[in-house]
Motif scaffolding. Structure first.
Motif, PDB file in Angstrom:
ATOM      1  N   VAL A  78      81.232 117.049 148.028  1.00  0.00           N
ATOM      2  CA  VAL A  78      80.039 116.094 147.835  1.00  0.00           C
ATOM      3  C   VAL A  78      79.178 115.801 149.008  1.00  0.00           C
ATOM      4  CG1 VAL A  78      79.528 113.607 147.133  1.00  0.00           C
ATOM      5  CG2 VAL A  78      81.134 114.908 145.849  1.00  0.00           C
ATOM      6  N   ASN A  79      80.076 115.499 150.097  1.00  0.00           N
ATOM      7  CA  ASN A  79      79.223 115.452 151.302  1.00  0.00           C
ATOM      8  C   ASN A  79      78.276 116.627 151.710  1.00  0.00           C
ATOM      9  OD1 ASN A  79      80.010 112.706 151.610  1.00  0.00           O
ATOM     10  ND2 ASN A  79      81.729 113.330 152.885  1.00  0.00           N
ATOM     11  N   MET A  80      78.926 117.773 151.365  1.00  0.00           N
ATOM     12  CA  MET A  80      78.132 118.994 151.770  1.00  0.00           C
ATOM     13  C   MET A  80      76.969 119.191 150.956  1.00  0.00           C
ATOM     14  SD  MET A  80      79.492 120.404 154.631  1.00  0.00           S
ATOM     15  CE  MET A  80      78.824 122.291 154.395  1.00  0.00           C
ATOM     16  N   THR A  81      77.148 119.034 149.584  1.00  0.00           N
ATOM     17  CA  THR A  81      75.979 119.035 148.757  1.00  0.00           C
ATOM     18  C   THR A  81      74.895 118.048 148.682  1.00  0.00           C
ATOM     19  OG1 THR A  81      77.224 117.937 147.016  1.00  0.00           O
ATOM     20  CG2 THR A  81      77.513 120.538 146.887  1.00  0.00           C
ATOM     21  N   ASN A  82      75.233 116.978 149.281  1.00  0.00           N
ATOM     22  CA  ASN A  82      74.390 115.901 149.615  1.00  0.00           C
ATOM     23  C   ASN A  82      73.384 115.967 150.884  1.00  0.00           C
ATOM     24  OD1 ASN A  82      74.638 114.761 147.330  1.00  0.00           O
ATOM     25  ND2 ASN A  82      76.350 113.314 147.929  1.00  0.00           N
ATOM     26  N   GLU A  95      84.544 114.053 135.932  1.00  0.00           N
ATOM     27  CA  GLU A  95      84.095 112.708 135.621  1.00  0.00           C
ATOM     28  C   GLU A  95      83.608 112.228 136.843  1.00  0.00           C
ATOM     29  OE1 GLU A  95      87.439 110.591 133.857  1.00  0.00           O
ATOM     30  OE2 GLU A  95      87.449 112.117 132.203  1.00  0.00           O
ATOM     31  N   LEU A  96      84.128 112.392 138.056  1.00  0.00           N
ATOM     32  CA  LEU A  96      83.814 111.791 139.246  1.00  0.00           C
ATOM     33  C   LEU A  96      82.254 112.311 139.663  1.00  0.00           C
ATOM     34  CD1 LEU A  96      87.093 111.629 141.229  1.00  0.00           C
ATOM     35  CD2 LEU A  96      85.752 109.512 140.560  1.00  0.00           C
ATOM     36  N   LEU A  97      82.174 113.626 139.683  1.00  0.00           N
ATOM     37  CA  LEU A  97      80.821 114.373 139.820  1.00  0.00           C
ATOM     38  C   LEU A  97      79.855 114.125 138.773  1.00  0.00           C
ATOM     39  CD1 LEU A  97      82.357 117.573 141.210  1.00  0.00           C
ATOM     40  CD2 LEU A  97      81.562 115.848 142.545  1.00  0.00           C
ATOM     41  N   ARG A  98      80.300 113.555 137.609  1.00  0.00           N
ATOM     42  CA  ARG A  98      79.375 113.622 136.587  1.00  0.00           C
ATOM     43  C   ARG A  98      78.582 115.071 136.106  1.00  0.00           C
ATOM     44  NH1 ARG A  98      76.435 107.905 137.777  1.00  0.00           N
ATOM     45  NH2 ARG A  98      78.310 106.800 137.634  1.00  0.00           N
ATOM     46  N   VAL A  99      79.792 116.035 136.119  1.00  0.00           N
ATOM     47  CA  VAL A  99      79.156 117.416 135.505  1.00  0.00           C
ATOM     48  C   VAL A  99      80.337 117.714 134.552  1.00  0.00           C
ATOM     49  CG1 VAL A  99      78.286 117.909 137.811  1.00  0.00           C
ATOM     50  CG2 VAL A  99      80.730 118.522 137.248  1.00  0.00           C
ATOM     51  N   SER A 100      80.034 118.820 133.847  1.00  0.00           N
ATOM     52  CA  SER A 100      80.956 119.229 132.789  1.00  0.00           C
ATOM     53  C   SER A 100      82.369 119.889 133.404  1.00  0.00           C
ATOM     54  CB  SER A 100      80.344 120.374 132.078  1.00  0.00           C
ATOM     55  OG  SER A 100      80.037 121.615 132.583  1.00  0.00           O
TER      56      SER A 100
END
Length: 54
Positions: free
Chosen positions: A49-53, A11-16
């Motif tokens: 999240v910080n690494m993927t952004n 939910e937080l990542l907005r992915v499945s």
């Protein structure tokens, strides 16, 4: 230290849910499994999240 579930992470990542499971299997997000339940440290999810952004 706060832990979140796979569903909460999705939910937080907005992915499945399955996408988060894949990230865990690939080792992209660290987790712990006390009593058979997968839990993710909130800080580990923030780091992911910080690494993927970048």
């Amino acid at each position: 230290m706060k832990f979140i579930t796979v569903r909460e992470a999705a939910e937080l990542l907005r992915v499945s849910y399955k996408t988060v499971q894949r990230y865990l299997a690939e080792g992209r997000i660290p987790y712990t499994k006390p009593a058979g339940r997968i839990l993710i440290k909130e800080q580990d999810l923030i780091n992911f999240v910080n690494m993927t952004n970048r």
